[in-house]
Design an enzyme around this catalytic site. Sequence first.
Site, PDB file in Angstrom:
ATOM      1  N   LYS A 281       3.313  -0.112   8.583  1.00 60.08           N
ATOM      2  CA  LYS A 281       3.115   1.203   7.976  1.00 60.08           C
ATOM      3  C   LYS A 281       4.267   2.096   8.395  1.00 60.08           C
ATOM      4  CE  LYS A 281      -0.524   4.483   8.636  1.00 60.08           C
ATOM      5  NZ  LYS A 281      -1.970   4.518   8.792  1.00 60.08           N
TER       6      LYS A 281
ATOM      7  N   GLY B 123       0.840  -1.189   0.000  1.00 62.95           N
ATOM      8  CA  GLY B 123       0.000   0.000   0.000  1.00 62.95           C
ATOM      9  C   GLY B 123       0.868   1.229   0.000  1.00 62.95           C
ATOM     10  N   LYS B 124       0.256   2.360  -0.386  1.00 63.46           N
ATOM     11  CA  LYS B 124       1.041   3.563  -0.553  1.00 63.46           C
ATOM     12  C   LYS B 124       0.158   4.754  -0.231  1.00 63.46           C
ATOM     13  CE  LYS B 124       4.544   4.701  -3.927  1.00 63.46           C
ATOM     14  NZ  LYS B 124       4.960   4.349  -5.286  1.00 63.46           N
ATOM     15  N   GLY B 125       0.718   5.715   0.472  1.00 61.76           N
ATOM     16  CA  GLY B 125      -0.042   6.930   0.748  1.00 61.76           C
ATOM     17  C   GLY B 125       0.850   8.121   0.569  1.00 61.76           C
ATOM     18  N   GLY B 126       0.311   9.302   0.824  1.00 62.68           N
ATOM     19  CA  GLY B 126       1.057  10.534   0.594  1.00 62.68           C
ATOM     20  C   GLY B 126       2.336  10.578   1.410  1.00 62.68           C
TER      21      GLY B 126
ATOM     22  N   ASP C   6     -12.992   8.878   9.795  1.00 65.94           N
ATOM     23  CA  ASP C   6     -12.731   8.445   8.423  1.00 65.94           C
ATOM     24  C   ASP C   6     -13.352   7.071   8.166  1.00 65.94           C
ATOM     25  OD1 ASP C   6     -11.848   8.789   5.880  1.00 65.94           O
ATOM     26  OD2 ASP C   6      -9.727   8.392   6.300  1.00 65.94           O
TER      27      ASP C   6
ATOM     28  N   MET D   7       4.296   4.395   3.502  1.00 69.45           N
ATOM     29  CA  MET D   7       4.265   3.191   2.687  1.00 69.45           C
ATOM     30  C   MET D   7       3.833   2.058   3.604  1.00 69.45           C
ATOM     31  SD  MET D   7       5.498   3.865  -0.377  1.00 69.45           S
ATOM     32  CE  MET D   7       6.468   2.582  -1.135  1.00 69.45           C
ATOM     33  N   VAL D   8       3.151   1.087   3.012  1.00 72.89           N
ATOM     34  CA  VAL D   8       2.758  -0.061   3.820  1.00 72.89           C
ATOM     35  C   VAL D   8       3.416  -1.309   3.248  1.00 72.89           C
ATOM     36  CG1 VAL D   8       0.843  -1.361   4.796  1.00 72.89           C
ATOM     37  CG2 VAL D   8       0.549   1.046   4.271  1.00 72.89           C
TER      38      VAL D   8
END
Length: 864
Positions: A592, A572-575, A689, A578-579
Site C-alpha cells: 500500500k 486496489g485504489k483509495g483516495g 472501521d 494505491m495498492v
Amino acid sequence: MKKKIGVLLPLIAIIHIILAQGQQGFISLDCGLPSTEASPYEESYTKLLFSSDQTFIRSGGNGRIAKNPEGFAKPYTTLRYFPEGKRNCYSLKVEKGRMYMIVARFVYGNYDGFDLKPKFDLYLGPNLWTTIDLQRLGTDSTSEEILHMPTSDSLQICLVKTGETTPFISALEIRALGNDSYITKSGSMRRLSRTYFSKSGSNIRYMKDVYDREWVSYGEYFQKEWSNISTALEVNNSNKYLPPKDVLINAATVTDASAPFTIVLPSGGSGEEYYLYAHFAEIQDLQANDTREFNISLNGEVLSDPIIPKKLDITTVSSVGTCQGRECLLQLTRTSRSTLPPLINALEIFTSIRLPQSKTDENDVAAIKNIEGNYSLSRTNWQGDPCVPRQFLWDGLNCSTTDMSIPPRITSLNLSSSGITGNIAAAVQNLPQLGKLDLSNNSLTGEVPEFLGNINSLMFINLSRNNLSGSIPQALQRKGLELLVEGNPMLCLSNACRKRPKKNILVPIVASVASVAVIFAVLVLFLVLRKKKSATVQGTPTENDTFANKKSRRFTYSEVVEMTNNFQRVIGKGGSCMVYQGTVNGAEVAVKLLSQTSTQGYKQFKAEVDLLLRVHHTNLVSLVGYCYEGDHLALIYENLPNGDLKQHLSGKGGRSIINWSIRLRIALETALGLEYLHIGCTPPMVHRDVKTANILLDENFKAKLADFGISRSFGGCEAQEFTEVAGTHGYIDPEYYRTNRLAEKSDVYSYGVVLLEMITNKPVISEEYHIAEWVGTKLNQCDITEIMDPNLCGGYDYNSAWRALELAVACTDTSSSKRPVMSQVINELKECIACENSRMSNNQGLESQEINISLDTSLVPGAR
Ligand SMILES: *[C@@H]1O[C@H](CO)[C@@H](O)[C@H](O)[C@H]1NC(C)=O
Ligand SMILES: *[C@@H]1O[C@H](CO)[C@@H](O)[C@H](O)[C@H]1NC(C)=O
Ligand SMILES: *[C@@H]1O[C@H](CO)[C@@H](O)[C@H](O)[C@H]1NC(C)=O
Ligand SMILES: *[C@@H]1O[C@H](CO)[C@@H](O)[C@H](O)[C@H]1NC(C)=O
Ligand SMILES: *[C@@H]1O[C@H](CO)[C@@H](O)[C@H](O)[C@H]1NC(C)=O
Ligand SMILES: *[C@@H]1O[C@H](CO)[C@@H](O)[C@H](O)[C@H]1NC(C)=O
Ligand SMILES: *[C@@H]1O[C@H](CO)[C@@H](O)[C@H](O)[C@H]1NC(C)=O
Ligand SMILES: *[C@@H]1O[C@H](CO)[C@@H](O)[C@H](O)[C@H]1NC(C)=O
Ligand SMILES: *[C@@H]1O[C@H](CO)[C@@H](O)[C@H](O)[C@H]1NC(C)=O
Ligand SMILES: *[C@@H]1O[C@H](CO)[C@@H](O)[C@H](O)[C@H]1NC(C)=O
Ligand SMILES: *[C@@H]1O[C@H](CO)[C@@H](O)[C@H](O)[C@H]1NC(C)=O
C-alpha cells in the site's frame, strides 16, 4: 441346602440392581456416615440407596445426633460439621440443562454437646441459597429444597460460616425431575411447602412418589371448617407433575358449602412472589344433577379459568401471584352454577429465588482443577467456585468479576513458594485471560513451554528460583511481556540457543550500514515515545536483536520498486493511496503506497507502524514491513488470496458464496481478532472501521481483520473522509456519531452490522432502511427463513441461526451499554457453532457442498 443358598444370593443382587435403576438421576448422601459402616445401604422406609458423602467433599468431621436418635431415619442420625474454613463445598456431577430437585437436610440433635442451635448460610455455587437458622426456627431440624436447572455439569453446594456456630449438614438428596415440569422463567424456585389434604395420613415419599418429593399430610393442622374425603378407587395421576396416587385419593372440601375454601400461604416468599401448583381430582361419586366448579384466587385476584375437577383424573393448575406486604390468602370459591363446594387434593408452594452471580467460566474452572490435580495441591480454600463470591476467591487467584451476569475469568495465578514439582502444567494455556503468572520459588523442571507466549493477555511471568532447563522460546520475547527467570541454573539464556520461530522470517536482512543506523534511530524514538514497559528477559537482548526478532521489516524504496515489479499490478485504489501486488522472497504481499501529496507526516506514519508492529494475532492481517524514505511511504502486508468477505457475500468478482458454517467460523475469527484489539493489547485499541470489506480471507478461508486502528491514527486510504467521526457509513455506531465518544462498544456495533450482513446478505443501507431496521421489522414475524440469506437455501440449523440473529441484534442495540462485549460475543458464537455442528453431523452425506475456491490472487488490504 447348598443349592438354595446359591439361588438366594443372585436374587438379592437383582433386587439391588432394580432399586438402583428406579433411582436413576438420584444422588442420596448420608453426610458424616462413618467409614466403618457399609456404604451404600438401603434405607428401610423409603428403600432409597444412601451413600457416604466422603468422596464428594474433602473437609469436615463426622458427628452423630445425641438427642432422640430413634426419631429419625438412619441417614439423618449422622452429620458432617465444618469447624475449619469459612466455606466448605460439596461437588456433585449433574446433567447440564436438566431440572433437579435438591434437598438439604439438617438435624442438629445436640451432636456437639453444646446444645446451641447453629446458624449459617447455604450457597448454591456462587449464590446464596438460604440461611439456616435453627435458633430462629426454634426447631432441632429443618430441610431446604430448591428446584434448579444447573448451567454446567457440576453442582457445588456450600456451607458458609457466618458467625460463631459451626455449619453442619445431615443429608443431601438430588433428584432429576421430568423435563417439562416446574419450568419457570426465573429459573429456580425454593420450596415453601408441599402438602396434601389428608387428616390422618402420614408423609409420602419415594417410592410412591417417583421423584421422591415429600408430601406432608395436613394431619393435626387440618382446619375445622374443612371436611376430609377420600376414595378407595384408583386416581389417574398421569400428567407432567406425576403426584403420587396415594396423595390424590385424599381431598378436602368446606363444610359450609357456600363458604370459600381458604388457605393462608406461608410467608417467606421473596418479594412475596408465589409459584403455586395445585392438584385436583374429583374423588366423590357425583349425581347427574351435581356440578363442582370453582375459581381459584390469590387475595381476590382470579388465577385461572374456573376449575371442574375430572372424575378420578388429575388436573393441575400452576400459577404465579404476588402479595406485597399483606397476608396472602389462596381461596377456592364455588361458581354460581356449582352445586358442590370446592375441593383440593394437594398443593405445592414455591417462591422464586434469584441466583444472579454467574459461575466462573467453565473452561477456566476445568483448567484450574487440572492444574490443581497436576501439582497435587490441597489448599483448604480451593473449594466451590474459584472466583466468586469474591470474599471466597481461591488463594493465589485473581479474576475479572465486574459484571455478575458475565462468567468471571481467571486473570492471575500465583503458585509461588508452593513446593510444586514437575513441568509447567499444560492446562495453564487454557486460561486465555491470564495476565499474571507467578510460579517462582518452586522445584519446577523441564523446559519453558512455548504456549506461554501464546496467551495474549499475559503481561507478567515469574519463573525465578526453579530448576527449569532448555532455552527461552521466541514467543515469550514479545513486547509488553515481563518474564523473570533468574535462579534457574540449567536454563540457557544466551542468544545462541534462543529458539527460532517455526516460520522463517520472511525477508532476509539486507540492510546497509546506513539503513541500520536509520533503524536504530526509529527504534530509539519508539522506545522513548512509548510508555516504557520493556520486556525484561534475563540476559536482555540487544536492541538490534529485538528489532531483528520482529517479523516486520523496513524496506528501502528501491526494494519496494523491485518487489512490485515497478508497480505493475494495481489491486486496489483509495483516495490517497494505491495498492499493488508484490513479492517478497517468493511470498505474495500487498503493498500500500501512500501518495506523495498525502499530508501524512513522519509522526503519524511512525505511530502507525509502531501500532502495527505490536499487534500480532492470527485473526489480524500482519504487517510484513514498511517503507519510509523521503516522500515515499508504504505499508507491506501479508497476502490473502481469497479476497474479502464482502465479495463472497455478494458473489462479485467470481467469488463463491460461502455456507453458514463457514460464515459462523468467520464471524468467530473476526470476533477473536477484535477481542484481541480490545483487551489483548496494551493500551487497548478500537478498530473503528469494522466492515465486511475489511475482513480478508486466507487460502483456508480463515478470517483476518485488516486496517485496524488505521482510521484512528492514519486515515488509511480514505483520508478525505477522515473528519471527526471516522468509519464507514452504515457501520458507524449511532451513539458514537452523536457523542463523539469512542469506545470498544462502537466496534461491537459495527461488528453487529457485519453479522447482520452475513446472516441476511442485505445491503447495509438502502433507500428505505438500514439493515438493523429491516431485521427489526422482520423479527416480529417470527419466521427466520424470511430473514436469512436466500443463497443459503435453508442450509443451517434453526437454533444456531436464531442465536446468531439475536446476538447481532444485541450488538446493534442503539444503546452501547446494552451491547455485549466481544468475549460474550465469542462465547455465544461458539454455542451457535456447536448447534450447527450437531446439525452437520446429523446430515453428514446430505450436505457435501464443497466451497468453490477461486484462484484469483488479489490481495486487498485497504482497497475497496
Ligand atoms: C430430558 O432431558 C434430558 C437432557 O436434555 C434428556 O437426556 C432426556 O432424554 C430427556 N427426557 C425426556 C423424557 O424427554
Ligand atoms: C377423616 O379423617 C378421620 C381422622 O381424623 C378418619 O377417621 C376418617 O375416616 C376420614 N374420613 C374420610 C372420608 O376419609
Ligand atoms: C390417565 O390419563 C392419561 C392422560 O390423560 C391417559 O393417557 C391414560 O390412559 C389414563 N390412564 C388410565 C388408567 O385411565
Ligand atoms: C339431585 O337429584 C337427587 C335424586 O337423584 C335429589 O335427591 C337431589 O335433591 C337433587 N339435588 C338437586 C340440587 O337438585
Ligand atoms: C370466576 O372467574 C371468572 C373468570 O375466570 C369470573 O368471570 C367469575 O365471575 C368468577 N366467579 C366467582 C364466583 O368469583
Ligand atoms: C495434568 O493432568 C491432566 C489431566 O488430569 C493429564 O492429562 C496430564 O497428563 C497431567 N500433566 C502432568 C504434567 O501431570
Ligand atoms: C485483583 O483484580 C482486581 C481487578 O479485577 C484488582 O482491583 C485487585 O487489586 C486484584 N487483586 C490482587 C490481589 O491482585
Ligand atoms: C505471589 O504470592 C506471594 C506470597 O504468597 C507474593 O509474595 C508474591 O508477590 C505474589 N506474586 C505476585 C505476582 O503477586
Ligand atoms: C521460597 O520457599 C521457601 C519454602 O518453600 C520459603 O521458606 C522461602 O521463604 C521462599 N523464598 C521466597 C523468596 O519467597
Ligand atoms: C519473582 O520471584 C522471586 C522468587 O519468589 C522473588 O524473589 C521476586 O521478587 C519475584 N519478582 C517479582 C517482580 O515479583
Ligand atoms: C535440577 O535438575 C537436574 C536435572 O535436570 C538435576 O540434575 C539437579 O540436581 C536439579 N537441581 C536441583 C537443585 O534440584
